[in-house]
Motif scaffolding. Structure first.
Motif: not given
Length: 803
Positions: A187-195, A212-222
């Motif tokens: 998962y992190r390898a596929k996101l590497q270098g992506r936004r 936990d990959v630079e350039g990616c963001t998570a929105i989390v609701t709880s």
């Protein structure tokens, strides 16, 4: 002087990796010749071994870029990555307020944007609005999953969510790892270098789904507290009033203020009230809301207001709609359609559709296109009113799913052994073709898996048994593990030995497919200890024989299949599975004529019994063994018969095209070989048959990529086919291949591997060894090539000949 600089040392402003990537990208989609790439990377000072150095550099580039780099016969070709996923739910048209929170979240540089708060406060609405507002910052796509962390039905596990994400990111289902750590790494390898933006709704905690990959963001609701959260409060007076304006709720200032107060400023309660007020004056509604309809609070903070609005809306419903609303709570999935709802309600589809519209109009059901859903909190309230009609409704739905799934898999993934049929309350759907059946299974996959998780005995094991072939062949291993777990748990609790045997058998298939051969044998062994019928005993012996065949234990495979053969005689479908499997083992032992004999017997008996699929399969096997014998015209004839037979029963078999491509290549028709292999590769990718992808790539000379993929899925025979092509021009690869096939008792590959080593080293002694091996195993093509090699060798002793 040859250049010895490392690949990542800059040449001017560009590293060797960058130079290679640029050269490929400039001709994206077209093969770039090996020589042109060497010049683009090293200029006028190529390394001593340019092709091995280029291969090494390409291997590194594949690990550092998302674009696919394909190996062609004369060079490499770059395929630009596809557009990223776009999974965001639709934005709410009547969303109001929360500007302060939106501004804070939008300007945050944090990789995790956590939104928490009580149920009904609008967490999901805010998260979706935020995601749409910032989506342009994430050009590589958006992922979304509702984790159902607070729902009454089964929650979505991290493994299941990661499996969905990986498929959305372009990983074929069969390539999705089962191990959680491997999933996270991929998962992190596929996101590497992506936004990429990741929206995680209804989470109970922060998990590895956060990239936990630079350039990616998570929105989390709880509903739970999370680090760095923005915790939502109820709407302010002005925001609540704006929401009423959006919903066109008229009335005096005092009445509107009281409505907001009685709804506790909660968006969910206000939306339910607003839907209700479309047919009622506000003062009358307020009178009801103040009265006995306002129920006591539950333990969940703030839900009293939602419960009050819900109670009034439910009370105002017509009887049919009210009854349907309670039944909807038993549906196991995140969403449902008219078809599902009609089964639950026992109403006609058109009547069901009308009642669903009533519930949508009342604000109790959410609609998105042809799909409907219940808010988690509303589902909880609805469950209280399902009453004694709930369990029978769930049984009807499970009956419909099971009946339909059995019909679908009979066309898509027929199996020899199934658990005994249940008496079902609902007949289910029928299908005109395998494609139609496959589309239904694909559309219903998530809800079928959820249904198996909540189904009582015996439905859980029956659903798992019905779905195992489809999930296995499609590569949906995570889902298969979930349904098998559910089926095994309920079967054990009910002391259902047949159910336990079937689930262990299913786990055997799953572990076999993932390359866990020891685990597969253990699962089949556990099933064999419990099996009582000859049919099941024969099935398990057959399966164990195939696993042993795949790990090179040909003696063990032969013993199991020989034991299964007489047991299976009373069951023609099983007998005509064991018989050709026995033929494949004889073929792998180099006893090719014995294999032909068994396959020909299979053709005759399959035609006699009218087993079209088995007849097609037997011709397919004959095609394969005639290729090994070097009898290419016979091979082509059987393969064409098989291809036609599969087409008549609407079964997609990419291996037919790939085998025909191989025969075309072996007989010198390279153009036809490439055309057939390209078509077979596209079909294999469409139906997620990764092993067939590898075989096609070998025919197309995409050898490095084929080896890499074969290693990833633990498919040694595919790897060896690719290595054999490389071995004829690379003595290192040839020597490694010979050691590998001998260590693993791959008898059919031994003679061509030894001959390839002879060709790579110009060693006539090795060629004579290969010739003797090939003659013993009647591998005609290898015999002819070895003889030609030896005939082309110069005479010994400086050219003199003995008289």
């Amino acid at each position: 002087m040859r250049s010895r600089l490392p690949d990542d040392v800059v040449m001017g402003r560009e590293s060797r990796l960058e130079a290679l990537h640029r050269a490929l990208r400039e001709k994206a989609g077209q093969p770039v010749l090996f020589g042109d790439l060497v010049r683009a990377v090293w200029g006028d000072e190529p390394p001593a071994g340019p092709l091995p150095a280029l291969r090494s550099l390409v291997r590194r580039l594949r690990q550092s870029v998302e674009d696919e780099i394909v190996t062609d016969a004369s060079g490499y070709r770059l395929v630009v990555r596809r557009p990223g996923p776009a999974q965001l739910p639709a934005d709410l048209p009547d969303f109001v307020g929360r500007e302060e929170e939106l501004a804070a979240l939008s300007s945050s540089g944090s990789p995790v944007l956590a939104i928490t708060g009580p149920p009904g406060v609008g967490k999901t609405a805010l998260a979706v609005r935020l995601a749409h507002r910032i989506r342009d910052r994430f050009p590589d796509g958006q992922l979304h999953v509702d984790l159902r962390g607070f729902a009454t039905g089964p929650a979505v596990t991290v493994e299941q969510a990661l499996g969905r994400f990986l498929r959305a990111l372009g990983v074929p289902p069969a390539n999705v790892p089962v191990d959680l750590d491997e999933q996270i790494e991929l998962y992190r390898a596929k996101l590497q270098g992506r936004r990429v933006l990741v929206l995680l709704d209804n989470a109970t905690e922060l998990t590895s789904l956060v990239p936990d990959v630079e350039g990616c963001t998570a929105i989390v609701t709880s509903r739970n507290e999370l680090p760095g959260q923005i915790r939502l409060d109820v709407l302010g007076d002005a925001e609540a009033a704006a929401l009423l304006d959006r919903m066109k709720i008229d009335g005096s200032s005092g009445d509107r203020t009281e409505l907001i107060r009685l709804c506790a400023h909660l968006p969910l309660a206000l939306r339910i009230a607003g839907a209700h007020l479309a047919d009622q004056h506000l003062p009358d509604y307020l009178a009801d809301l103040r009265g006995d309809g306002r129920l006591d609070a539950l333990e969940i903070e703030g839900d009293a207001a939602v419960r009050a609005a819900f109670a009034l809306s439910r009370k105002a419903l017509p009887d049919d709609a009210r009854h349907l609303f309670g039944l909807l709570s038993v549906h196991p999935g995140t969403g449902f359609d008219v078809e599902d709802t009609a089964v639950l309600s026992e109403m006609l589809a058109e009547d069901t559709a009308r009642q669903l519209e009533v519930l949508v109009h009342a604000g109790l059901v959410q609609r998105s296109g042809e799909r409907f859903a219940l808010h988690d909190l509303i589902r909880l309230f609805a469950a209280e009113s399902a009453g004694p009609d709930g369990p029978p409704a769930l049984r009807r739905l499970l009956s419909a799913y099971l009946a339909t799934a059995l019909r679908a898999v009979a066309l898509v993934a027929p199996a020899i052994t199934r658990l005994p049929q249940l008496e079902l309350d609902v007949e289910g759907l029928s299908f005109a073709s395998a494609d139609e059946a496959h589309r239904w299974l694909d559309a219903k996959r998530a809800v079928l898996v959820a249904a198996a998780q909540v189904a009582p005995h015996p439905f859980a094991s029956r659903l798992a048994d019905a779905l195992r072939g489809y999930l296995n062949s499609g590569g949906y291993r995570l889902e298969l593990g979930v349904v098998l777990d559910a089926g095994l748990r309920t079967a054990r609790a009910a002391a259902d030995l047949d159910g336990e045997v079937a689930m262990h058998n299913g786990f055997g298939h799953l572990r076999w497919e993932t390359g866990d051969y020891a685990g597969a044998l253990k699962s089949y062994g556990a099933a064999a200890e419990l099996a009582t019928s000859d049919l099941m005993k024969g099935t398990l012996l057959n399966n164990m024989g195939l696993v042993k065949r795949d790990i090179g234990d040909l003696d063990g495979a032969l013993a199991d299949l020989r034991e299964a053969l007489p047991i299976s005689r009373a069951h023609p479908a099983l007998y005509l599975t064991v018989l050709p499997n026995l033929g494949t083992v004889h073929g792998m032992r180099g006893e090719l004529r014995k294999a032909v004999e068994l396959f020909e017997e299979t053709v005759l008996l399959s035609e006699e019994h009218g087993f079209k699929i088995k007849t097609a399969g037997a011709h397919e096997n004959l095609g394969v063994v005639h290729v090994d014998l070097g009898e290419y015209e016979q091979a082509r004839r059987h393969l064409e018969i098989s291809r036609t037979a599969y087409a008549r029963i609407n079964i997609a078999k990419p291996n037919m095209l790939i085998m025909l491509a191989e025969v075309a290549g072996l007989t010198g028709d390279r153009e036809r070989a490439r055309a057939l292999a390209s078509e077979g590769l596209a079909m294999a990718r469409k139906v997620h048959q990764v092993r067939m992808e590898i075989d096609a790539m070998v025919v197309l000379d995409e050898l490095e990529a084929a080896i890499e993929l074969a290693n990833r899925i633990n498919f040694p025979s595919g790897r060896r086919k690719a290595q054999l092509k490389l071995a004829r021009h690379d003595r290192t690869v040839a020597a490694e291949l010979v050691r590998d096939v001998r260590d693993n008792n791959d008898l059919l590959m031994e003679s061509p591997a030894v001959l390839a080593l002879a060709e790579a080293t110009a060693d006539p002694d090795l060629a004579r060894e290969a010739l003797e091996l090939a003659k013993a195993r009647e591998q005609g093509a290898v015999v002819r090539r070895a003889e030609a090699f030896l005939a082309a060798q110069p005479p010994a002793n400086g050219g003199s000949t003995s008289s």
